[in-house]
Design a protein around this motif. Structure first.
Motif, PDB file in Angstrom:
ATOM      1  N   LEU A 104       5.157 -48.420  48.896  1.00 32.75           N
ATOM      2  CA  LEU A 104       5.997 -47.184  49.291  1.00 32.75           C
ATOM      3  C   LEU A 104       7.171 -46.945  48.625  1.00 32.75           C
ATOM      4  N   PHE A 105       7.951 -47.735  48.392  1.00 32.38           N
ATOM      5  CA  PHE A 105       9.080 -47.702  47.636  1.00 32.38           C
ATOM      6  C   PHE A 105       8.815 -47.353  46.075  1.00 32.38           C
ATOM      7  N   ARG A 106       7.771 -47.616  45.438  1.00 31.16           N
ATOM      8  CA  ARG A 106       7.273 -47.470  44.187  1.00 31.16           C
ATOM      9  C   ARG A 106       6.769 -45.874  44.177  1.00 31.16           C
ATOM     10  N   ILE A 107       5.906 -45.469  45.397  1.00 31.45           N
ATOM     11  CA  ILE A 107       5.656 -44.009  45.488  1.00 31.45           C
ATOM     12  C   ILE A 107       6.841 -43.110  45.767  1.00 31.45           C
ATOM     13  N   GLY A 108       7.859 -43.923  46.264  1.00 31.82           N
ATOM     14  CA  GLY A 108       9.101 -42.822  46.540  1.00 31.82           C
ATOM     15  C   GLY A 108       9.721 -42.654  45.133  1.00 31.82           C
ATOM     16  N   GLN A 109       9.952 -43.669  44.281  1.00 30.07           N
ATOM     17  CA  GLN A 109      10.523 -43.669  42.889  1.00 30.07           C
ATOM     18  C   GLN A 109       9.562 -42.669  42.166  1.00 30.07           C
ATOM     19  N   HIS A 110       8.405 -42.384  42.341  1.00 32.00           N
ATOM     20  CA  HIS A 110       7.472 -41.586  41.427  1.00 32.00           C
ATOM     21  C   HIS A 110       8.189 -40.173  41.971  1.00 32.00           C
ATOM     22  N   GLY A 111       8.119 -39.881  43.226  1.00 27.28           N
ATOM     23  CA  GLY A 111       8.348 -38.591  43.676  1.00 27.28           C
ATOM     24  C   GLY A 111       9.942 -38.137  43.083  1.00 27.28           C
ATOM     25  N   GLU A 112      10.893 -39.294  42.979  1.00 33.07           N
ATOM     26  CA  GLU A 112      11.992 -38.922  42.720  1.00 33.07           C
ATOM     27  C   GLU A 112      12.135 -38.488  41.320  1.00 33.07           C
ATOM     28  N   ARG A 113      11.188 -39.176  40.192  1.00 31.02           N
ATOM     29  CA  ARG A 113      11.108 -39.000  38.923  1.00 31.02           C
ATOM     30  C   ARG A 113      10.702 -37.759  38.619  1.00 31.02           C
ATOM     31  N   ARG A 114       9.687 -37.263  39.651  1.00 30.51           N
ATOM     32  CA  ARG A 114       9.015 -35.650  39.608  1.00 30.51           C
ATOM     33  C   ARG A 114       9.896 -34.790  40.266  1.00 30.51           C
ATOM     34  N   GLN A 115      11.105 -35.087  40.609  1.00 31.00           N
ATOM     35  CA  GLN A 115      12.248 -34.361  41.455  1.00 31.00           C
ATOM     36  C   GLN A 115      11.265 -33.571  42.576  1.00 31.00           C
ATOM     37  N   ASN A 116      10.388 -34.349  43.263  1.00 31.67           N
ATOM     38  CA  ASN A 116       9.828 -33.929  44.361  1.00 31.67           C
ATOM     39  C   ASN A 116      10.868 -34.573  45.726  1.00 31.67           C
ATOM     40  N   TRP A 117      11.768 -33.995  45.904  1.00 34.36           N
ATOM     41  CA  TRP A 117      12.715 -34.767  46.988  1.00 34.36           C
ATOM     42  C   TRP A 117      12.212 -34.683  48.269  1.00 34.36           C
ATOM     43  N   ARG A 118      11.313 -33.641  48.780  1.00 27.47           N
ATOM     44  CA  ARG A 118      10.885 -33.914  50.155  1.00 27.47           C
ATOM     45  C   ARG A 118       9.925 -34.927  50.406  1.00 27.47           C
ATOM     46  N   ALA A 119       9.070 -35.253  49.445  1.00 29.19           N
ATOM     47  CA  ALA A 119       8.076 -36.195  49.503  1.00 29.19           C
ATOM     48  C   ALA A 119       8.760 -37.596  49.244  1.00 29.19           C
ATOM     49  N   ALA A 120       9.756 -37.490  48.372  1.00 30.28           N
ATOM     50  CA  ALA A 120      10.525 -39.004  48.157  1.00 30.28           C
ATOM     51  C   ALA A 120      11.410 -39.312  49.275  1.00 30.28           C
ATOM     52  N   LEU A 121      11.799 -38.376  49.937  1.00 32.23           N
ATOM     53  CA  LEU A 121      12.820 -38.652  51.190  1.00 32.23           C
ATOM     54  C   LEU A 121      11.974 -38.957  52.232  1.00 32.23           C
ATOM     55  N   ALA A 122      10.659 -38.536  52.569  1.00 35.08           N
ATOM     56  CA  ALA A 122       9.645 -38.963  53.616  1.00 35.08           C
ATOM     57  C   ALA A 122       9.192 -40.230  53.303  1.00 35.08           C
ATOM     58  N   VAL A 123       9.186 -40.757  52.042  1.00 39.96           N
ATOM     59  CA  VAL A 123       8.567 -41.870  51.901  1.00 39.96           C
ATOM     60  C   VAL A 123       9.898 -43.132  52.193  1.00 39.96           C
ATOM     61  N   TYR A 124      11.194 -42.714  51.509  1.00 36.77           N
ATOM     62  CA  TYR A 124      11.969 -43.763  51.893  1.00 36.77           C
ATOM     63  C   TYR A 124      12.545 -43.879  53.462  1.00 36.77           C
ATOM     64  N   GLU A 125      12.421 -42.764  54.158  1.00 35.76           N
ATOM     65  CA  GLU A 125      12.691 -42.658  55.490  1.00 35.76           C
ATOM     66  C   GLU A 125      11.885 -43.957  56.167  1.00 35.76           C
ATOM     67  N   ALA A 126      10.619 -43.876  55.864  1.00 38.63           N
ATOM     68  CA  ALA A 126       9.809 -45.042  56.582  1.00 38.63           C
ATOM     69  C   ALA A 126       9.547 -46.402  55.848  1.00 38.63           C
ATOM     70  N   CYS A 127      10.484 -46.380  54.751  1.00 34.33           N
ATOM     71  CA  CYS A 127      10.294 -47.746  53.812  1.00 34.33           C
ATOM     72  C   CYS A 127      11.416 -48.885  54.272  1.00 34.33           C
ATOM     73  N   ALA A 128      10.621 -49.917  54.229  1.00 34.34           N
ATOM     74  CA  ALA A 128      11.722 -51.070  54.645  1.00 34.34           C
ATOM     75  C   ALA A 128      12.089 -51.928  53.523  1.00 34.34           C
ATOM     76  N   TRP A 129      11.697 -51.651  52.189  1.00 35.49           N
ATOM     77  CA  TRP A 129      11.841 -52.329  51.095  1.00 35.49           C
ATOM     78  C   TRP A 129      13.357 -52.415  50.526  1.00 35.49           C
ATOM     79  N   PRO A 130      13.965 -53.599  50.312  1.00 37.37           N
ATOM     80  CA  PRO A 130      15.572 -53.208  50.045  1.00 37.37           C
ATOM     81  C   PRO A 130      15.883 -52.248  49.015  1.00 37.37           C
ATOM     82  N   GLY A 131      16.925 -51.445  49.267  1.00 40.93           N
ATOM     83  CA  GLY A 131      17.066 -50.349  48.134  1.00 40.93           C
ATOM     84  C   GLY A 131      16.881 -49.081  48.870  1.00 40.93           C
ATOM     85  N   ALA A 132      15.883 -49.103  49.669  1.00 40.01           N
ATOM     86  CA  ALA A 132      15.404 -47.657  50.205  1.00 40.01           C
ATOM     87  C   ALA A 132      16.665 -46.704  50.825  1.00 40.01           C
TER      88      ALA A 132
END
Length: 597
Positions: free
Chosen positions: A283-311
């Protein structure tokens, strides 16, 4: 399972086949309750096949891919590949006439063969016969739509003989490969290691610690766990495909693909904490992909539900980038009050002043920690290119104060030698098979907690002086055995001896305690060099920075920790004599260390 000098065969059985059969016996013993009828049938049937057939199948499983030309399966111990393959093909484990796509054909055939096969078509393409294989494939695609699985079906895939009618060769596809991949996963607990691990161990390339394997230590406790791992692995591969093909997607198409992938990752039912950790990382990697594509809404939704360190830090960054400053500020204050790690605390400390300015909040003056001593060292540029750390080491070292390039190796190694037993404790979920360099839960949040008593006993030796005997004993007894902490290529008895003479036990304890607080974050970032004064039983840590280089975050944290605890540490900024702004060194003069401005 390893031998000192393994022969090519044991009682006439090739060593790779013998090792594969040992792995199957291991699986039958430890995972019988998780095997389905097809897997049990494979184990039983494989054992009674002719040796040449068994050896051929293992040879193919150890090679990359699932498609093989018979002419390239020549092994002295197997003999005729056609005869060896016949019993396997009769079982349906091999397909002797698989349908090949255009891509498959190009992977199997030589350029000369391809020019012969496509001779009529190439006559229609100017300059085609001078093209390289990749260019030739691109040129032929329009003429063979449907030969690739991703295109239309007007010209379907076909057997090797239909592509290349003049050949006497044949192609095999290993249809049993998915079942064997599942068995490999169950044996290793991952899909990164393959059957070559046996070979490397037998040849003495790698040695592994011998660990007990009670039933509770199995990687998978139920069949559903294996299915979950494979499902997560498939999702990870799909993410990599999307990332590598992102330029081919339209924006909405890529968003839809990521959205579908995210839904499938979240829908996987997981009851195994170890596998839940793997999902969090994905999930963290999916969030990073969203960031790279500047898809802020998608990245934020992933990080909010992600327990990986750094999320949580990534959530702050996404909120800031999407100009949601109030939300980012509130989350940063929360993290500052209770940081998950030193790394997060460091990042938040940098972010808060910036967010305060953007929100018009009054600045808060933070107390500055005392920085490490910093000096400039002017040296003549070496004639032959070499790492700047080596140049400084060679300049500073002398008989009374030798300097060693150790970076992360020395302190990690001393920790690994002292704490060998807790690191290799046979706890559930730690060791799955005999070829592990370290415990599978090394980076889990509860790694230290689960072994707290054992680590405390090891560190207590630093208060009594016994630690020297323990480190020396493990240095001798465990020499060359794989460890996630010990750098055998650097360690010598002389280096360990002088280090134990000059490094105070109190400092070792402080370093080891910091390692245990965050193994993932703190195993790196230690200073490059260490200088010893054996006569005075003291030392100095030196971080070297060449021209244009700057301190990394993990290095800054280690330097601050050392300064905080009164350890001798400094940073040397190297400048080459003769460069603009650097005073020239007179011939034969001794370069000096000048205080930084």
């Amino acid at each position: 399972m390893a031998t000192d000098s393994p022969p090519d065969s044991v009682s006439g059985v090739p060593y790779y086949l013998l090792n594969f059969e040992r792995a199957l016996a291991w699986l039958a013993q430890r995972y019988d309750d998780l095997l389905d009828p097809h897997e049990r049938a494979f184990l039983g049937t494989f054992a009674v096949l002719p040796q040449a057939s068994r050896a051929l199948l293992v040879r193919m499983l150890m090679r990359k891919g699932t498609l093989f030309r018979a002419s390239r399966l020549t092994y002295d111990e197997i003999g005729c590949p056609l005869q060896a393959a016949a019993p396997i093909a009769a079982l349906g484990w091999l397909n002797a006439a698989p349908h090949l796509t255009l891509d498959d054909l190009f992977a199997l055939a030589t350029r000369a063969e391809l020019l012969d096969v496509f001779s009529p078509t190439l006559a229609l393409i100017p300059g085609a016969r001078s093209l390289r294989k990749p260019e030739l494939l691109v040129a032929l695609r329009p003429f063979y739509a449907g030969a690739d699985a991703h295109e239309s079906v007007s010209r379907p895939a076909r057997p090797w003989s239909a592509w290349h009618g003049a050949t006497t060769d044949c192609v095999y596809r290993v249809d049993i490969a998915p079942l064997c991949e599942r068995l490999r996963l169950m044996f290793f607990g991952n899909l990164q290691q393959d059957w070559s691990e046996f070979v490397l161990a037998d040849l003495g390339v790698f040695q592994y610690e011998k660990v007990a394997f009670p039933p509770s230590s199995r990687a998978f406790q139920q069949r559903a766990d294996v299915n979950v791992y494979l499902a997560l692995h498939a999702c990870r591969e799909e993410l990599e495909l999307i990332e590598s093909s992102s330029l081919l997607f339209e924006g909405n198409e890529e968003n839809a693909a990521i959205g579908d992938l995210l839904a499938r990752v979240r829908a996987i039912e997981i009851s195994n904490p170890w596998l839940e950790t793997r999902r969090a990382k994905l999930l963290f990697r999916i969030g990073q992909h969203g960031e790279r594509r500047q898809n802020w809404r998608a990245a934020l939704a992933v990080y909010e539900a992600c327990a990986w360190p750094g999320a949580r830090h990534r959530r702050m960054r996404v909120l800031e980038r999407s100009e949601c400053f109030s939300e980012a500020f509130a989350l940063a204050l929360q993290a500052a009050a209770s940081p998950e790690s030193e790394e997060e605390a460091q990042r938040v400390a940098r972010m808060l002043p910036r967010l305060r300015r953007k929100l018009g909040e009054p600045a808060v003056r933070a107390s500055a920690a005392r920085a490490a001593e910093r000096s400039t060292l002017v040296l003549a540029r070496p004639q032959a290119p070499q790492p700047v750390e080596y140049v400084v080491r060679d300049h500073l070292t002398c008989e009374s104060a030798p300097v060693h390039y150790v970076e992360n190796a020395l302190i990690n190694s001393l920790f690994g030698l002292l704490c060998w037993e807790p690191v290799f404790a046979a706890l559930p979920g730690a060791f799955f098979h005999p070829f592990q360099r370290g415990p599978a839960d090394l980076h889990a949040p509860d790694f230290h907690v689960r072994r707290a008593g054992q680590f405390a006993s090891c560190l207590a030796q630093l208060d009594s002086g016994i630690y020297r005997e323990t480190i020396a004993r493990h240095l001798h007894e465990k020499a060359g055995v794989q460890s996630p902490f010990v750098f055998w290529g650097l360690l010598t008895p002389e280096l360990v001896s002088i280090a134990l003479d000059c490094l105070p036990a109190a400092h070792l304890k402080l370093w080891f305690e910091r390692l245990l607080r965050d193994i993932r974050g703190n195993r790196s970032g230690l200073p490059d060099l260490i200088r010893f004064w054996p006569a005075a039983r003291r030392y100095e840590l030196i971080e070297v920075k060449g021209p244009g280089d700057r301190l990394q975050d993990n290095q800054i944290r280690w330097l601050a920790y050392c300064v905080q605890h009164g350890m001798p540490v400094r940073v040397l900024d190297v400048r080459w004599a003769g460069e603009v702004g650097v005073e020239e060194i007179p011939p034969h003069a001794t370069p000096t260390v000048e205080p930084a401005a």
